[in-house]
Design an enzyme around this catalytic site. Structure first.
Site, PDB file in Angstrom:
ATOM      1  N   SER A 136      30.565  43.918  39.311  1.00  0.00           N
ATOM      2  CA  SER A 136      31.980  44.146  39.057  1.00  0.00           C
ATOM      3  C   SER A 136      32.654  42.804  39.011  1.00  0.00           C
ATOM      4  O   SER A 136      32.254  41.861  39.690  1.00  0.00           O
ATOM      5  CB  SER A 136      32.601  45.035  40.129  1.00  0.00           C
ATOM      6  N   LYS A 137      33.658  42.754  38.162  1.00  0.00           N
ATOM      7  CA  LYS A 137      34.313  41.475  37.934  1.00  0.00           C
ATOM      8  C   LYS A 137      34.847  40.888  39.235  1.00  0.00           C
ATOM      9  O   LYS A 137      34.856  39.688  39.445  1.00  0.00           O
ATOM     10  CB  LYS A 137      35.437  41.683  36.936  1.00  0.00           C
TER      11      LYS A 137
END
Ligand code: GLU
Length: 502
Positions: free
Chosen positions: A264-265
């Site tokens: 996830s970013k």
């Protein structure tokens, strides 16, 4: 139900694959990996790679996201055959501009009895959901409006009540999602929700919009993340209701972090622009991404772009997740840096070195533009060791700085003291002064002799000289480094070290 395929023979034979990002955020690298699989297969098969912007979720649209997709594709060298910028025969390629099409098909589904207007207010849906959760039931639309009579509908609509369109999923039986990676996946229809296919604002959510587009754009292979598997039976139902054939589905595993958690970013996944800033080569990132969940065999790691296009087939996509290993990427980047001809390395590294210090460039005191000939000699010494272009500035800054600063402790080597170091450096200075040419082989011969004369170890003398001329303990080979630094700078720095020790 029989499926009708209105694609011509010819169309069916030309693979058409798409990358369909939603501009609801900036993509992390895992999303580009999935797009890369489509791109590679399109190029491998002589097919087309299509970019489609799925922007019907207006409330979540993030400014700059579309530009970022375009720039990321361009940086990675994934050229687009059809898309919002370049156009193409099946445009527009931006979903908000295709609004009327979705309305047309939603309407067709209502006409054929596969969909209905739903008038439930957000408050009612909220109540319903709370109740279902309290009763430990899966939250799902209770189909309240599905069973309204025509009279009831007319009555509600006469009041101007707003509505959405929902698809009436079959209540019994099973839906088979044919997936090329996972095989046929069977779902119970009783678990399918009556999905919203048209919103009050007249825009279609993903579930209708993407499949209308995939059909009209004649997409043959849908390669997308496995998070879409649970929605796929609903999509299959809609395809069937419209009398359309489904494309070939490939639900590919997500890329996981080393901790086996989804990338996830926010946690652990960089974006393409982070890589660019750090000085990763796009060709290395390209190679690295292709191997996240795809493998040619169990050993080959380095594939140049053309080679990848040649060998890339969809049957080699794995069904276990690709693991994102930042160390492997760093290694791979080093491999690609070493492959660069020196002139190209210089060309590509200079912009990183010339950027502001705060962004990772050389200290502000170093004048820009850099001297190309000198920078070439400097980078030649580091070519073998460099892992990113971005780290060059820090590694070679002492070649460019007027003054270097370091702690005395790294000047004085093991089992040496200040006095001994000082006199060894004085002897070094005197010896170097006798050299007619400032050339590394001559320096080496001379200073190896000096080590013997002084009765100390190579490391003791060379370590002190290294720190004196560079301010560092780790550098390129000492004598070559001194040759590049030049006589004047090297001698001045040795004198400064002597002064420091006095
Ligand atoms: N717009 C969807 C997304 O952003 C695309 C999924 C698909 O490839 O169908 O994830």
């Amino acid at each position: 139900m029989t499926q009708i395929d209105d694609r011509t023979e010819d169309d069916a034979q030309t693979p058409r694959l798409r990358f369909a990002p939603s501009p609801t955020g900036f993509l992390h690298i895992g999303a580009f990996r999935t797009a890369l699989f489509s791109w590679l297969y399109a190029r491998h098969s002589g097919g087309k790679f299509i970019l489609r912007i799925e922007d019907t979720d207006l409330a979540r649209t993030v400014e700059g996201a579309v530009e970022d997709f375009n720039d990321g594709l361009a940086w990675l060298g994934m050229d687009v055959d059809e898309g919002p910028v370049i156009g193409g025969p099946y445009g527009p390629y931006t979903q908000v501009q295709r609004k009327a099409l979705y309305q047309q098909y939603a309407h067709q589904l209502i006409e054929s009895g596969h969909a209905y207007h739903c008038y439930c207010t957000p408050e009612r849906l909220d109540e319903m959901r709370k109740e279902q959760i309290a009763n430990k039931l899966p939250p799902r639309y209770d189909r309240h409006c599905r069973y309204l009579t025509p009279e009831q509908r007319a009555e509600i609509e006469s009041k101007g009540t707003s509505w959405v369109v929902r698809f009436a999923m079959p209540l019994e039986g099973e839906t088979v999602v044919p997936d090329r990676l996972h095989g046929d996946m069977v779902f119970k229809n009783s678990d399918l929700d009556d999905t919203v296919i048209l919103k009050t604002n007249g825009l279609a959510p993903y579930h209708l919009a993407h499949l209308v587009d995939d059909h009209l754009m004649k997409i043959t292979h849908v390669i997308r993340g496995e998070e879409w598997i649970s929605s796929a039976p609903r999509h299959v139902q809609i395809y069937q209701a419209l009398g359309w054939k489904t494309p070939l589905f490939y639900h590919v595993p997500n890329v996981l972090g080393k901790d086996k958690k989804k990338l996830s970013k926010r946690r652990n996944a960089p974006s393409w622009s982070d890589y660019k800033k750090q000085g990763y080569l796009p060709e290395a990132v390209f190679n690295f991404l292709a191997l996240l969940g795809w493998a040619y065999d169990d050993k080959t790691e380095i594939f140049e772009r053309d080679e990848l296009i040649r060998v890339f087939t969809l049957d080699k996509i794995g069904i276990s997740a690709g693991i994102y290993d930042a160390d492997k990427l760093l290694w791979m980047n080093g491999v690609y840096i070493r492959k660069l001809p020196l002139a190209e390395l210089v060309e590509r590294t200079i912009p990183y070195m010339e950027r502001p210090e705060a962004e990772g460039g050389l200290p502000e005191a170093v004048a820009r533009p850099l001297d190309r000939a000198y920078t070439t000699r400097v980078l030649e010494l580091e070519h073998e060791r460099l892992k990113t272009l971005g780290e060059a500035a820090e590694i070679v800054s002492f070649f460019f700085e007027k003054e270097i600063d370091y702690d005395l402790s790294i000047l004085i080597q093991k089992k040496m003291d200040a006095e001994g170091t000082r006199s060894a450096l004085e002897r070094t200075r005197d010896a170097l002064n006798t050299l007619p040419n400032w050339e590394h082989e001559a320096m080496e011969t001379l200073l190896r002799e000096l080590v013997i004369t002084l009765g100390i170890k190579n490391g003791q003398l060379f370590g002190a000289i290294r720190t004196a001329v560079s301010g560092r303990t780790a550098t390129p080979p000492l004598f070559q480094m001194m040759e590049v630094l030049g006589r004047e700078v090297s001698m001045r720095r040795i004198d400064q070290a002597i002064a420091k020790l006095s």
